[in-house]
Design a protein around this motif. Structure first.
Motif: not given
Length: 184
Positions: A104-108, A112-114, A182-183
């Motif tokens: 997963l990219t940082e943006e993705r 997902l966190a949102k 996010l990990t």
């Protein structure tokens, strides 16, 4: 606990379980067979879950392997995966379907966190709606049955404590899933 509260506690438990099922379907960079839980394939005219018509395994951290029990199902399963919102193109060798999950990219991850937070808020709204329904039913009890104001107050206090417990459980589930996503 009062049996009048137990009914509402059961509803809150269902809301929490529903949230956890939704979280299980969110992929966090690692292959998770639960992303296939909602997919159905046509098996002799019956929509069936993939897990009931194939062997689903995770041979590597970022790969799911699906081995249908009948070779004719390979195309059906592949079609179901392509039509879903998983966002992964399946590959097959005629007998086995493989889903390779990209990193997963940082943006993705942030997206997902949102999404996780949004699902958590929706679950909290459901819990609060259950509380509101409970409070309304307790007020009606006071008018129709011979129950003292103190008993109604106790029921309302118990309902508020239950609500607070479930909101805290939702918060911790959201925090845990966000941390997992996010990990890197």
């Amino acid at each position: 606990m009062d049996e009048r509260l137990t009914v509402f506690q059961g509803k809150m438990e269902k809301s929490l379980n529903n949230l956890e099922e939704e979280f299980a379907a969110i992929r966090a960079g690692r292959a998770n067979p639960h992303v296939l839980d909602k997919l159905r394939v046509d098996y002799y005219g019956t929509p069936s879950p993939i897990q009931s018509v194939a062997n689903v395994s995770v041979p590597e951290a970022r790969m799911i392997q699906i081995q249908p029990w009948e070779a004719s199902l390979v195309k059906e399963i592949e079609k179901a995966i392509l039509c879903s919102d998983i966002g992964i193109n399946p590959t097959n060798d005629g007998k086995v379907i493989r889903l390779v999950f990209p990193e997963l990219t940082e943006e993705r991850r942030k997206e997902l966190a949102k999404d996780v937070k949004k699902k958590g808020e929706t679950a909290k709204v459901a819990i609060r709606n259950i509380r509101r329904d409970a409070m309304d039913s307790f007020k009606k009890l006071g008018k129709t049955e011979d129950i003292s104001e103190d008993e109604i107050k106790d029921l309302e206090d118990g309902m508020q404590k239950l609500t607070d417990q479930y909101v805290a459980k939702i918060d911790s589930a959201v925090d845990a899933k966000t941390k997992e996503i996010l990990t890197v």
